[in-house]
Design an enzyme around this catalytic site. Structure first.
Site, mmCIF file in Angstrom:
data_model
loop_
_atom_site.group_PDB
_atom_site.id
_atom_site.type_symbol
_atom_site.label_atom_id
_atom_site.label_comp_id
_atom_site.label_asym_id
_atom_site.label_seq_id
_atom_site.Cartn_x
_atom_site.Cartn_y
_atom_site.Cartn_z
ATOM 1 N N ASP A 1 8.558 -6.235 1.758
ATOM 2 C CA ASP A 1 8.119 -4.835 1.661
ATOM 3 C C ASP A 1 6.861 -4.577 2.470
ATOM 4 O O ASP A 1 5.901 -3.974 1.976
ATOM 5 C CB ASP A 1 7.878 -4.464 0.194
ATOM 6 N N HIS B 1 -1.874 -6.846 -2.355
ATOM 7 C CA HIS B 1 -0.676 -7.682 -2.478
ATOM 8 C C HIS B 1 -0.697 -8.875 -1.532
ATOM 9 O O HIS B 1 0.084 -9.804 -1.707
ATOM 10 C CB HIS B 1 0.591 -6.864 -2.182
ATOM 11 N N ASP C 1 -4.622 0.865 -9.134
ATOM 12 C CA ASP C 1 -3.388 1.126 -8.385
ATOM 13 C C ASP C 1 -2.213 0.884 -9.333
ATOM 14 O O ASP C 1 -2.326 0.096 -10.272
ATOM 15 C CB ASP C 1 -3.330 0.138 -7.206
ATOM 16 N N HIS D 1 0.515 -0.583 -8.799
ATOM 17 C CA HIS D 1 1.217 -1.857 -8.567
ATOM 18 C C HIS D 1 0.290 -3.013 -8.930
ATOM 19 O O HIS D 1 -0.927 -2.892 -8.832
ATOM 20 C CB HIS D 1 1.615 -1.995 -7.088
ATOM 21 N N ASP E 1 -1.666 5.785 -6.439
ATOM 22 C CA ASP E 1 -0.248 5.961 -6.768
ATOM 23 C C ASP E 1 -0.060 5.955 -8.285
ATOM 24 O O ASP E 1 1.042 6.104 -8.780
ATOM 25 C CB ASP E 1 0.608 4.888 -6.089
ATOM 26 N N TYR F 1 0.807 7.749 -2.444
ATOM 27 C CA TYR F 1 1.851 8.162 -1.506
ATOM 28 C C TYR F 1 2.247 9.621 -1.644
ATOM 29 O O TYR F 1 3.063 10.104 -0.868
ATOM 30 C CB TYR F 1 3.053 7.218 -1.653
HETATM 31 C C1 LIG Z 1 -0.952 -0.835 -2.039
HETATM 32 C C2 LIG Z 1 0.296 -0.625 -2.845
HETATM 33 O O1 LIG Z 1 0.182 -1.322 -4.087
HETATM 34 O O2 LIG Z 1 0.406 0.727 -3.206
HETATM 35 C C3 LIG Z 1 1.538 -1.098 -2.080
HETATM 36 C C4 LIG Z 1 2.823 -0.879 -2.835
HETATM 37 C C5 LIG Z 1 4.005 -1.585 -2.173
HETATM 38 C C6 LIG Z 1 5.319 -1.148 -2.801
HETATM 39 C C7 LIG Z 1 6.474 -1.968 -2.229
HETATM 40 N N1 LIG Z 1 7.754 -1.507 -2.752
HETATM 41 C C8 LIG Z 1 8.107 -0.174 -2.272
HETATM 42 C C9 LIG Z 1 9.498 0.255 -2.738
HETATM 43 C C10 LIG Z 1 9.763 1.688 -2.276
HETATM 44 N N2 LIG Z 1 10.397 2.416 -3.326
HETATM 45 ZN ZN LIG Z 2 0.275 0.696 -5.289
#
Ligand SMILES: CC(O)(O)CCCCCNCCCN
Ligand SMILES: [Zn+2]
Length: 664
Positions: free
Chosen positions: A92, A135, A172, A174, A265, A305
């Site tokens: 990703d 990440h 964040d 994630h 996000d 995003y």
């Molecule tokens: C900096 C961050 O944590 O925002 C990066 C997030 C990466 C997400 C990867 N998967 C995306 C799947 C799309 N539906």
């Molecule tokens: Zn993120």
């Protein structure tokens, strides 16, 4: 001291060059709209602009392997096909001829920010960067990240400035697994992350993102994961986790520097997070971290995003870093069941490592394995649910409210023979009180409080409250001969027609305080050494500390775990902080309390103190003027009976006050 802003448009000069559904959301416009919003709102002009720079090899090697760095170094010279090929080995993420340059600028910006804060050039700051970082791992790019900007910054701060303890807060949506891997055995770096998890059904789908990953070996206890197992989390959920998980541990950890993986996000409207917290929540999350580490806070952009909520969230964060008044958060109705489960699991997983979590109870034993299957089924149902009602594009939310700075920050009402502390504006202009009010005051209080010059005091006090409510003044300090008597007046007579809700925080105890309100216009929280069982009601909450207010550990535990959640739920229009004579509260704790209370009522705090305590006017003024409170040094373990009592109090009150929930 000011707020640093790092931004360089060079970091907008890379993008996805092929079709990849996973990566298409990570676009240059993320940075452009964030910076433009800061410019348009006038916030960028109020910041101190610090130039970006490229991180050096040795700085990047603080976290990454030479093998990985050498490989990334080759990407500027690759053909499109080579770049695609190179990208395939990672997850990703995408590469571009200019992404190596931008990744060095992103990491270098974080280091510039650390330099500016650690050298005292600025108090705090934010770096608007891409590619993000949290990440990326020792030898791998991942999740749009190339170099781990914040992990490099943490190692850099320790190496160059001898920083002993670094707190990394990752809001964040994630899980920053790259940061977790980097520091999981390191007790000098406390990593806190919440993240969408859905029982491992959400990217990056790692078992080690769950709450039971607490760190390894000597790092055990220094990694805190709060998994969100449902989408739709709101402001209440985020604040509950801060009050009941992060802040107690953060205060006990007592960091020298705070780094924020500032991903937005986690805000409403974001296609990745699918959460419902509004952009103004970041004003409060930032504020709640600003009294740690003497205010040394470095925020580094990660994700975000939805270009609208991203820009709004960045502005909310910067405005707080600049010290502007906080927006009031309306109708917080307490954490949802899933959030309570998550925070209870995190608290119990860390109970053995942190004395401030010692009283955490275990979650009811549900069969974790079936949870995994169950949620997969829920996942199934959800996808069947009509896509549009879940999709985030449909989400709308109100523009965050304007946060106007009153012309006067701090005013004082003092006896004529008392000098006014630096920075405070003495309030002398006092219109005469309405005769009706004067007679009311007189026949209510036979004490000296309302004789000749007492009426002057009251009229000045009344004027001050009017100016607070009118947002002409942010906060104020009042010195009176008899604190308890004046407090009763203020609460019963002077505020009744001026404000809807007054939060009264009483530090210390006065015997005759026989005040109980039931109509909800006033919420009294009293922290003292006395236990008063009989008077307790939903709106009168006495907290008893066996050793009194001089017990800073017990005091801060009561503030974080009870006063803050209550205050957020009550959402007052005015905060009256009363320092009873002889309370014994420690100065740094007193300043921390004033700092934290600024989060309520747009910062309209009225501090009421006894004339014979004018010695602590200086530190009170400093806190009211927004200077960071000194760290609470070497906090002892709170007394068990106090911790138990606080837990019982929370359990009994949580029926009335949802924000006190920590057990499902
Ligand atoms: C900096 C961050 O944590 O925002 C990066 C997030 C990466 C997400 C990867 N998967 C995306 C799947 C799309 N539906
Ligand atoms: Zn993120």
């Amino acid at each position: 001291m000011g707020t640093a802003l790092l931004y360089d448009e060079e970091m907008t000069k890379y993008k996805l060059l092929w079709v990849d559904a996973a990566c298409k959301i990570e676009v240059p416009e993320r940075l452009i709209v964030s910076y433009e919003a800061l410019v348009r709102s006038g916030l960028s002009d109020r910041c101190i602009s610090i130039p970006a720079r490229e991180a050096s090899d040795s700085e990047i090697l603080l976290v990454h392997s030479e093998l990985y760095l050498e490989a990334v170094k080759k990407t500027p010279y690759m053909t499109l096909e080579d770049l695609k090929e190179f990208t395939l080995q990672f997850g990703d993420v995408y590469f571009h001829p200019n992404i190596y340059h931008c990744a060095k600028l992103a990491s270098g910006s974080a280091l510039q920010l650390v330099d500016s804060v650690m050298t005292g050039k600025v108090r705090n700051g934010i770096a608007l960067v891409r590619p993000p970082g949290h990440h990326s791992m020792h030898s791998a790019a991942n999740g749009f990240c190339v170099f781990n900007n914040v992990a490099i910054a943490a190692r850099y701060a320790k190496q160059k400035y001898g920083v002993k303890r670094v707190l990394i807060v990752d809001w964040d949506i994630h899980h920053g697994q790259g940061v977790q891997y980097c520091f999981e055995d390191d007790p000098s770096v406390l990593y806190f992350s919440w993240h969408r998890y859905e029982h491992q059904n959400f990217w990056p789908n790692l078992r080690e993102s769950d709450y039971d990953s607490v760190g390894k070996e000597s790092g055990a206890g220094f990694n805190i994961n709060v998994p969100w197992n449902n989408v739709g989390m709101e402001n209440s959920d985020y604040l509950s986790v801060f009050c009941h998980v992060l802040l107690p541990v953060a205060y006990e950890f007592c960091p020298d520097l705070v780094l924020v993986c500032a991903g937005f996000d986690s805000a409403i409207g974001d296609p990745e997070g699918e959460m419902c917290a509004t952009p103004d929540i970041f004003a409060h999350l930032t504020h709640l971290l600003m009294n740690l580490a003497g205010g040394k806070l470095c925020a580094v952009l990660e994700g975000g995003y939805n270009l609208t909520s991203l820009a709004q969230s960045v502005c909310q964060t910067v405005q707080t870093l600049l010290g502007d008044p906080l927006p009031q958060l309306a109708n917080l109705r307490g954490p949802c069941k899933s959030a309570v489960e998550s925070l209870q699991c995190a608290r119990s997983a860390h109970r053995r490592y942190w004395s401030f979590l010692k009283h955490a109870t275990d979650p009811p034993m549900t069969d974790i394995s079936t949870k995994h299957i169950k949620s997969a089924m829920e996942e199934e149902e959800k996808t069947e649910m009509a896509e549009e009602e879940r999709c985030t594009e449909g989400k709308v939310w109100p523009e965050p409210p304007e946060r106007l700075c009153p012309p006067v920050c701090s005013a004082s009402v003092l006896p004529d023979d008392v000098a006014c502390p630096d920075g405070l504006k003495r309030l002398s202009s006092s219109k005469d009180l309405e005769p009706l009010l004067v007679s009311k005051l007189k026949n209510r209080f036979r004490t000296a409080a309302v004789d000749g010059d007492g009426v002057t005091t009251f009229s000045r006090l009344y004027t001050l409250i009017e100016k607070l409510v009118a947002n002409e003044i942010r906060n104020g300090l009042v010195l009176v001969p008899d604190v308890a008597a004046v407090m009763m007046c203020v609460v019963q007579d002077l505020t009744s027609d001026l404000v809807k809700r007054v939060l009264v925080v009483c530090v210390g105890k006065e015997k005759e305080l026989d005040y109980v309100t039931t109509d909800g216009k006033v919420l009294v929280v009293q922290i003292s050494s006395e236990d008063s069982e009989e008077q307790r009601s939903k709106y009168y909450i006495p907290v008893c500390l066996k050793k009194g207010c001089s017990d800073t550990s017990g005091f801060i535990q009561a503030v974080l775990g009870l006063l803050l959640p209550l205050g957020y739920e009550y959402n007052p229009d005015l905060v009256l902080l009363v320092r009873m004579p002889g309370s014994g509260v420690v100065d740094s704790m007193w300043q921390q309390l004033i700092g934290l209370l600024q989060g309520f009522a747009k910062g309209h705090t009225l501090v009421l103190m006894q004339v014979n305590e004018k010695a602590c006017m200086g530190s009170t003024a400093s806190a009211l003027l927004g200077h960071p409170a000194p760290p609470l040094q070497d906090l002892q373990t709170p007394f068990p009976e106090d911790g138990d009592a606080l837990e019982r109090l929370r359990e009994r009150l949580q029926a009335d006050w949802k924000m006190l929930q920590t057990t499902s």
